[in-house]
Write a protein that holds these residues in place. Sequence first.
Motif, PDB file in Angstrom:
ATOM      1  N   VAL A 117       0.838  -1.200   0.000  1.00 31.29           N
ATOM      2  CA  VAL A 117       0.000   0.000   0.000  1.00 31.29           C
ATOM      3  C   VAL A 117       0.871   1.248   0.000  1.00 31.29           C
ATOM      4  N   PRO A 118       0.873   1.993  -1.109  1.00 31.42           N
ATOM      5  CA  PRO A 118       1.647   3.239  -1.131  1.00 31.42           C
ATOM      6  C   PRO A 118       1.072   4.245  -0.142  1.00 31.42           C
ATOM      7  N   VAL A 119       1.960   4.906   0.589  1.00 33.24           N
ATOM      8  CA  VAL A 119       1.544   5.901   1.575  1.00 33.24           C
ATOM      9  C   VAL A 119       2.351   7.169   1.321  1.00 33.24           C
ATOM     10  N   GLY A 120       1.682   8.186   0.773  1.00 32.67           N
ATOM     11  CA  GLY A 120       2.413   9.396   0.430  1.00 32.67           C
ATOM     12  C   GLY A 120       3.345   9.120  -0.739  1.00 32.67           C
ATOM     13  N   ALA A 121       4.256  10.040  -1.001  1.00 26.67           N
ATOM     14  CA  ALA A 121       5.124   9.930  -2.168  1.00 26.67           C
ATOM     15  C   ALA A 121       6.272   8.962  -1.944  1.00 26.67           C
ATOM     16  N   ALA A 122       6.641   8.753  -0.692  1.00 28.45           N
ATOM     17  CA  ALA A 122       7.890   8.029  -0.431  1.00 28.45           C
ATOM     18  C   ALA A 122       7.708   6.747   0.366  1.00 28.45           C
ATOM     19  N   GLY A 123       6.454   6.472   0.814  1.00 27.41           N
ATOM     20  CA  GLY A 123       6.276   5.345   1.721  1.00 27.41           C
ATOM     21  C   GLY A 123       5.513   4.176   1.123  1.00 27.41           C
ATOM     22  N   ASN A 124       5.723   3.001   1.669  1.00 27.08           N
ATOM     23  CA  ASN A 124       4.971   1.804   1.324  1.00 27.08           C
ATOM     24  C   ASN A 124       4.735   1.001   2.594  1.00 27.08           C
ATOM     25  N   VAL A 125       3.452   0.632   2.811  1.00 25.50           N
ATOM     26  CA  VAL A 125       3.161  -0.330   3.864  1.00 25.50           C
ATOM     27  C   VAL A 125       3.118  -1.707   3.215  1.00 25.50           C
ATOM     28  N   LEU A 126       3.759  -2.685   3.839  1.00 30.31           N
ATOM     29  CA  LEU A 126       3.872  -4.028   3.289  1.00 30.31           C
ATOM     30  C   LEU A 126       3.266  -5.009   4.283  1.00 30.31           C
ATOM     31  N   VAL A 127       2.525  -5.962   3.771  1.00 27.83           N
ATOM     32  CA  VAL A 127       1.970  -6.975   4.663  1.00 27.83           C
ATOM     33  C   VAL A 127       1.889  -8.305   3.923  1.00 27.83           C
ATOM     34  N   SER A 128       2.144  -9.395   4.643  1.00 24.41           N
ATOM     35  CA  SER A 128       2.016 -10.709   4.003  1.00 24.41           C
ATOM     36  C   SER A 128       1.644 -11.763   5.033  1.00 24.41           C
ATOM     37  N   TYR A 155       7.161  -1.303   6.838  1.00 30.50           N
ATOM     38  CA  TYR A 155       7.053   0.018   6.213  1.00 30.50           C
ATOM     39  C   TYR A 155       8.416   0.413   5.665  1.00 30.50           C
ATOM     40  N   THR A 156       8.420   0.884   4.411  1.00 29.35           N
ATOM     41  CA  THR A 156       9.665   1.405   3.831  1.00 29.35           C
ATOM     42  C   THR A 156       9.446   2.860   3.470  1.00 29.35           C
ATOM     43  N   HIS A 157      10.488   3.651   3.643  1.00 28.61           N
ATOM     44  CA  HIS A 157      10.397   5.080   3.371  1.00 28.61           C
ATOM     45  C   HIS A 157      11.644   5.518   2.601  1.00 28.61           C
ATOM     46  N   SER A 158      11.429   6.036   1.401  1.00 28.36           N
ATOM     47  CA  SER A 158      12.557   6.445   0.563  1.00 28.36           C
ATOM     48  C   SER A 158      13.061   7.824   0.944  1.00 28.36           C
ATOM     49  N   LEU A 159      14.349   7.924   1.205  1.00 27.71           N
ATOM     50  CA  LEU A 159      14.984   9.230   1.418  1.00 27.71           C
ATOM     51  C   LEU A 159      15.433   9.804   0.091  1.00 27.71           C
TER      52      LEU A 159
END
Lengths: 350, 350, 350
Positions: B260-271, B296-300
């Motif tokens: 699930v993309p969250v904002g421009a730089a984030g992704n929530v991941l679930v499995s 959760y990953t957040h791109s700098l």
Amino acid sequence: QSNVQIYGVVDVGYTRYSSSDTSALKSRNALDSGLQSGSRIGFRGTEDLGNGLKASFVLEYGIGVDTGAGLTGPARQSFLALSNSYGTVAAGRQYTPQYGLVSKLDPFGAGTTGDVTYGRGVYGMGAAAVPTTIRLNNLVAYVSPNFSGFNVIAGYTADGLGDEDNTAKGAKSADAKIWAINPNYSNGPLFVGLNYHQVKIDAAGYKDRVWDLGASYDFGVVKLAGVYGQIKNDNVGVVLLGAPGGDNSKAKQWMVGATVPVGAAGNVLVSYSRNKIDSDFAAADGAKASKWALGYTHSLSKRTNLYAVYSKISTNTEAEGSFSVKGGAAIGGGADDYTSGLNLGIRHQF
Amino acid sequence: QSNVQIYGVVDVGYTRYSSSDTSALKSRNALDSGLQSGSRIGFRGTEDLGNGLKASFVLEYGIGVDTGAGLTGPARQSFLALSNSYGTVAAGRQYTPQYGLVSKLDPFGAGTTGDVTYGRGVYGMGAAAVPTTIRLNNLVAYVSPNFSGFNVIAGYTADGLGDEDNTAKGAKSADAKIWAINPNYSNGPLFVGLNYHQVKIDAAGYKDRVWDLGASYDFGVVKLAGVYGQIKNDNVGVVLLGAPGGDNSKAKQWMVGATVPVGAAGNVLVSYSRNKIDSDFAAADGAKASKWALGYTHSLSKRTNLYAVYSKISTNTEAEGSFSVKGGAAIGGGADDYTSGLNLGIRHQF
Amino acid sequence: QSNVQIYGVVDVGYTRYSSSDTSALKSRNALDSGLQSGSRIGFRGTEDLGNGLKASFVLEYGIGVDTGAGLTGPARQSFLALSNSYGTVAAGRQYTPQYGLVSKLDPFGAGTTGDVTYGRGVYGMGAAAVPTTIRLNNLVAYVSPNFSGFNVIAGYTADGLGDEDNTAKGAKSADAKIWAINPNYSNGPLFVGLNYHQVKIDAAGYKDRVWDLGASYDFGVVKLAGVYGQIKNDNVGVVLLGAPGGDNSKAKQWMVGATVPVGAAGNVLVSYSRNKIDSDFAAADGAKASKWALGYTHSLSKRTNLYAVYSKISTNTEAEGSFSVKGGAAIGGGADDYTSGLNLGIRHQF
């Protein structure tokens, strides 16, 4: 970035190695790495120090493309050099002058299963107990400038095979002390070169003397090359028969070869080589081996080429199991006892 | 310089791994390397050979940032490839098609403690006795061109796990012979892929057959993915339970996941993933494991990102100690028997 | 290519090491690698992340030019760092603050046989059982910005010597937990620095506390430097005497040194250092060692220089065989028991 250049070789191909009837091994079909030229990653650079003086270095590590072997060393080459108009002095791990000479004359360039040198061939690289030694540790080498086609390479190492020991008082050094001299002459199509080197290991009472004389002439339609050499143990040693042990012996060895350009991108390669051992050590005495090799290389570009090579080693009973077309860790011990080989592959240089 | 590009990953983070009540281990708090993506240094290059033909290579070595482990190999990847309009042929050490498929569908990309694949997860990478095998030695692979979204990857290796043996006459080969085929279809937001591969080790009487079918669909606000697969031993073998031994068995395994993309730089991941073993081998029969993971990953920047992931594995008694959220040398043997894990780290790509 | 820079050092020279009359060793003459600076290949890069934030990494592997030792690690340095105006946080394998301080004050920069630090010198790098430890695994370090010449380095590692263990319930951790703090002050020609660090290994009942205070002043015609420090074991441990064992002990150590510029390219280096051990462990109690070193470095360019260094260690009977001018694997065990050394070599940086 401006001070160092990365280079390397990625060489991979299909190999089929077959054994003689008396061998314990089945044929082996495999994907192998570094057939024509050892796969490698290298780093090199040069610095102008002014007044005609130049510093340069080479750090080059063999890798295995097929199984992913990494940059563990020992390096293929690792040395620092200083050069000016009086020549070059280089210190570190370097090729032996003998290998420089023999691989230059071998139509296969000591590459592929057509390789003339011991490991895959029958021409011994005589440096102490290990006749596959083509590089020396701790070597200080001098390469003279070119004087009207003539130059000399000379080298000395206080331990060519390991690292110089810490020797106990009253004990003899186990270091392999080696010196070598290699004069060469080039004039247009003609090349003549001589190698002489000597190996001494005091603790083992070992002394090895080796010489090789070779020449090549490029007629344009064909380049012919030949080399003859001898390895002589004074006392204890091993000449071309893997297992260590007491052995006063002499190996006489030679190769003749030809390179025939075919079209703009092709070369047909052929060689025949022999080795004969005369030894106090009963099992080795009278051992004889010969090898012939036929190959073709085809350039796809300046950096990339295909190759196809077939080779066959024949031995008498005394030499059985001591020579292999494959190369490998256990040469002569039977584990790599293959007597005919096929290589089909591709070499990419970067 | 112009012929080779250096690239890599430096990934380091804090880990906390905890064990189940029945485990012999305390929790472990540590600084670890390569959590999201294995830390590595790679060298790659491409050469245009003319006539639409291209040579390329990849030489990539895993490193350990936390303890300084070097470029020793086995390589993560080391191969030479030739490509033209008919596709690509690559030879050397490469990823398995199964790993390519499963890691593409896993929201965590088979990275971090959220990783669905065996080692840190419960989805076995079935290649012979080692269900963590995601790369194969000596692999010759073919990758077809893309035909209207459809492509096929196929590969064969005469020994995927070691180097091809020198086999004695009268003996069976101990090489792991493996072939695989992997058709894929992509169309806009839809991806569907199938993997089938087979492993044979004659000397061990081992035969392994594995298939996986997966798909993903990107709805924009969420990308859903799922994969189902089976590993089947015909005779002797091990399926996902570390210790070797006789074992006619089948593993059924699946995963569902969402990104699930969250904002421009984030992704929530679930499995969520499961594995169930049906085996003649008493200890393993009926073994069941499941895992869920949230991250959760957040791109700098394009090259650098932060990550935070929590995962938990649950097993029944039969599977106890055979799955771990940590990964490590002794998976299944109990030495890395951690059942919940936290990763907080940073990944920098260069 | 734009994201990573390759750099390194190729350092090679002639060494002559001689032993005391009581030593079991002959003199050793050799070609050695990495005398002034460890020969190495490194990869580093920096990325601007915006908002004043910067990511950077260093991956640096020691190599052996003389024998061809490869990039096997453990790395000399391997870490990822984030920096902004509040300072830098770096995680991975890094130098100890103690080494940073002492090597900065040592006129020989902890290089060549003139090196003040234990291994080749008498000034112990006190980190647990191994007093040659100058780098720590798993280290998280903070480097403050410069406030009017003042800065602080602080670090902590959950296992500085290995990788964090999987510890069994009911067992004590065998990890070497280490924290350190290192405030520094620079003002024109003046530099003052303090190091304090503490090592704890619970399973071994080991606790080590170390402090060092040093300063230097550059008068132009000569730069003077000095450092005084103590290593203290609370319970079990080893202080500067190789063999492990029970030992409540304290080492007091100091160095004074001078650097004298000679012409545009030369520097004369001189140092004198001492170490004295006060211990419950009978064999070590009262052990004393001193070292003096005299050297000259001459720059051929910004990147390449020559060096010539002589050093001599003197010990009383209690310290005999525990200090060496050579360095090496078996310091203190007698295998490298050389008490005077000569280094003549060349260092090339790329």
